[in-house]
Scaffold this motif. Structure first.
Motif, PDB file in Angstrom:
ATOM      1  N   LYS A 235      -6.023   2.788  -9.167  1.00  0.00           N
ATOM      2  CA  LYS A 235      -6.138   1.549  -9.944  1.00  0.00           C
ATOM      3  C   LYS A 235      -6.920   0.500  -9.153  1.00  0.00           C
ATOM      4  O   LYS A 235      -7.811  -0.174  -9.679  1.00  0.00           O
ATOM      5  CB  LYS A 235      -4.751   1.026 -10.286  1.00  0.00           C
ATOM      6  N   GLU A 236      -6.595   0.378  -7.868  1.00  0.00           N
ATOM      7  CA  GLU A 236      -7.278  -0.606  -7.030  1.00  0.00           C
ATOM      8  C   GLU A 236      -8.746  -0.249  -6.844  1.00  0.00           C
ATOM      9  O   GLU A 236      -9.625  -1.128  -6.819  1.00  0.00           O
ATOM     10  CB  GLU A 236      -6.588  -0.691  -5.670  1.00  0.00           C
ATOM     11  N   ASP A 237      -9.042   1.056  -6.696  1.00  0.00           N
ATOM     12  CA  ASP A 237     -10.416   1.506  -6.469  1.00  0.00           C
ATOM     13  C   ASP A 237     -11.200   1.687  -7.764  1.00  0.00           C
ATOM     14  O   ASP A 237     -12.399   1.995  -7.723  1.00  0.00           O
ATOM     15  CB  ASP A 237     -10.420   2.833  -5.700  1.00  0.00           C
ATOM     16  N   ASP A 238     -10.503   1.517  -8.908  1.00  0.00           N
ATOM     17  CA  ASP A 238     -11.126   1.690 -10.223  1.00  0.00           C
ATOM     18  C   ASP A 238     -11.818   3.049 -10.320  1.00  0.00           C
ATOM     19  O   ASP A 238     -13.016   3.153 -10.621  1.00  0.00           O
ATOM     20  CB  ASP A 238     -12.135   0.561 -10.495  1.00  0.00           C
ATOM     21  N   CYS A 239     -11.050   4.099 -10.011  1.00  0.00           N
ATOM     22  CA  CYS A 239     -11.613   5.445 -10.066  1.00  0.00           C
ATOM     23  C   CYS A 239     -10.532   6.429 -10.470  1.00  0.00           C
ATOM     24  O   CYS A 239      -9.362   6.076 -10.621  1.00  0.00           O
ATOM     25  CB  CYS A 239     -12.214   5.829  -8.711  1.00  0.00           C
ATOM     26  N   ARG A 240     -10.945   7.675 -10.671  1.00  0.00           N
ATOM     27  CA  ARG A 240     -10.029   8.757 -11.007  1.00  0.00           C
ATOM     28  C   ARG A 240     -10.167   9.865  -9.977  1.00  0.00           C
ATOM     29  O   ARG A 240     -11.031   9.812  -9.118  1.00  0.00           O
ATOM     30  CB  ARG A 240     -10.331   9.303 -12.402  1.00  0.00           C
TER      31      ARG A 240
ATOM     32  N   ILE B  98       1.663   6.324  -5.030  1.00  0.00           N
ATOM     33  CA  ILE B  98       0.606   5.760  -4.186  1.00  0.00           C
ATOM     34  C   ILE B  98      -0.769   6.095  -4.744  1.00  0.00           C
ATOM     35  O   ILE B  98      -1.682   5.258  -4.751  1.00  0.00           O
ATOM     36  CB  ILE B  98       0.744   6.269  -2.736  1.00  0.00           C
ATOM     37  N   ALA B  99      -0.943   7.318  -5.229  1.00  0.00           N
ATOM     38  CA  ALA B  99      -2.238   7.716  -5.796  1.00  0.00           C
ATOM     39  C   ALA B  99      -2.597   6.872  -7.005  1.00  0.00           C
ATOM     40  O   ALA B  99      -3.755   6.431  -7.146  1.00  0.00           O
ATOM     41  CB  ALA B  99      -2.201   9.196  -6.182  1.00  0.00           C
ATOM     42  N   ARG B 100      -1.628   6.618  -7.872  1.00  0.00           N
ATOM     43  CA  ARG B 100      -1.905   5.774  -9.045  1.00  0.00           C
ATOM     44  C   ARG B 100      -2.305   4.366  -8.639  1.00  0.00           C
ATOM     45  O   ARG B 100      -3.255   3.787  -9.176  1.00  0.00           O
ATOM     46  CB  ARG B 100      -0.677   5.730  -9.967  1.00  0.00           C
ATOM     47  N   GLU B 101      -1.576   3.795  -7.684  1.00  0.00           N
ATOM     48  CA  GLU B 101      -1.885   2.434  -7.242  1.00  0.00           C
ATOM     49  C   GLU B 101      -3.255   2.363  -6.573  1.00  0.00           C
ATOM     50  O   GLU B 101      -4.022   1.423  -6.787  1.00  0.00           O
ATOM     51  CB  GLU B 101      -0.797   1.944  -6.276  1.00  0.00           C
ATOM     52  N   ALA B 102      -3.585   3.365  -5.747  1.00  0.00           N
ATOM     53  CA  ALA B 102      -4.869   3.367  -5.052  1.00  0.00           C
ATOM     54  C   ALA B 102      -6.024   3.569  -6.035  1.00  0.00           C
ATOM     55  O   ALA B 102      -7.070   2.910  -5.936  1.00  0.00           O
ATOM     56  CB  ALA B 102      -4.888   4.458  -3.980  1.00  0.00           C
TER      57      ALA B 102
END
Length: 326
Positions: free
Chosen positions: A153-158, A147-151
């Protein structure tokens, strides 16, 4: 200081655990960000879909869950015996649904020839995979990291999406299990984002009610199997009808914001749990407030404390008053 997971999970005491993951970012896991106006509601489906998928891979059943705006609740059941009857090939294939595995496990699943020297390494790897497939920490890791990776990616952040670790509570007896399940299933009603259990989206209670209304929808959660009896099948030892009615009535009490009484027809199930109406209402509205690493009757709490090496466990006082008759 965070406690090691070995001091929070003791499968010799109970296979049932309440797990909570909290989102660390202001933007929330789901819901609508009141600052930007952006909706993240679609992420609830991500979480629900992923947890149900993981339950089909791991020997871990889901008893109840609720996907909230900035945290997730799950009541999990660990079925160690199931992993013991899986073949080595089944174990490897299950693990490969989540991870690439090793070169040897890939060769093994393909049916390639493996020499004697490689076999010992393969056996050790399969043993470790078998252990991981009933490990709550690995289950939660595969949920939260995905979920963290998908979120991100969607938010374009780290950066971190979740708080450092998930919280777990051992549910040591039937009263703790059922009251915690009701507490989880009623989270949206307590948060005033749903009016009834059947409209509580992305919860275990809604999923169960859907399977009742539409028999074609397979129940993917751990089943209720009725009252304890000889040759008891695997499942939650209560009636699904009793549980759904109890959750519905409890939800009405919570929504009215007053300590009402459970309907007289529900007394049978509460008597089996050894709980009064007042005890039940407190447990289903304040479960996390009163218990930390474990919940159950005083004797069960003392056994858990001994097996996990705790000198003391918060909640012993409430175990005496809220679960003293369980």
């Amino acid at each position: 200081m965070p406690q090691p997971r070995s001091s929070q999970i003791s499968l010799s005491d109970t296979p049932y655990y309440h797990c909570i993951s909290n989102c660390v970012r202001r933007s929330f896991l789901c819901g609508v960000d009141k600052y930007s106006g952006q909706s993240f509601e679609h992420r609830r489906e991500w979480v629900e879909k992923r947890m149900l998928f993981l339950s089909s891979v791991f020997a871990i059943d889901i008893c109840a869950y609720a996907v909230m705006s900035n945290h997730v609740h799950m009541v999990l059941h660990v079925d160690v015996k199931r992993t013991q009857v899986w073949s080595d090939n089944n174990v490897a294939q299950r693990w490969h649904r989540l991870h690439r595995g090793t070169l040897l496990t890939q060769m093994f699943v393909r049916g390639d020839t493996i020499n004697q020297g490689q076999q010992q390494t393969l056996d050790n790897t399969i043993t470790e995979y078998r252990r991981r497939l009933h490990d709550i920490s690995w289950f939660m890791r595969n949920l939260n990291e995905h979920i963290a990776r998908e979120a991100n990616k969607e938010d374009d952040c780290r950066g971190r999406f979740w708080e450092g670790r998930f919280k777990s509570q051992a549910l040591l007896d039937d009263a703790a299990l059922l009251s915690c399940m009701a507490y989880v299933d009623l989270n949206p009603i307590r948060a005033k984002i749903a009016d009834t259990p059947e409209t509580s989206k992305y919860t275990g209670i809604q999923k169960r009610l859907e399977s009742i209304k539409q028999p074609s929808i397979k129940n993917v959660l751990m089943p209720f199997v009725g009252n304890p009896r000889q040759d008891m099948p695997k499942g939650i030892p209560f009636s699904l009808k009793d549980y759904c009615e109890l959750v519905d009535i409890t939800g009405r009490v919570i929504r009215d914001d007053k300590a009402g009484h459970i309907d007289q027809q529900q007394q049978a199930i509460l008597q089996r749990l050894g709980l009064s109406d007042e005890q039940w209402l407190t447990l289903t509205t304040e479960f996390e407030k009163h218990f930390c690493y474990a919940a159950g009757a005083e004797q069960m709490m003392n056994q858990f404390k001994e097996h996990t090496g705790h000198q003391r466990i918060r909640g012993m006082g409430k175990a005496k008053t809220l679960l003293r008759c369980a």
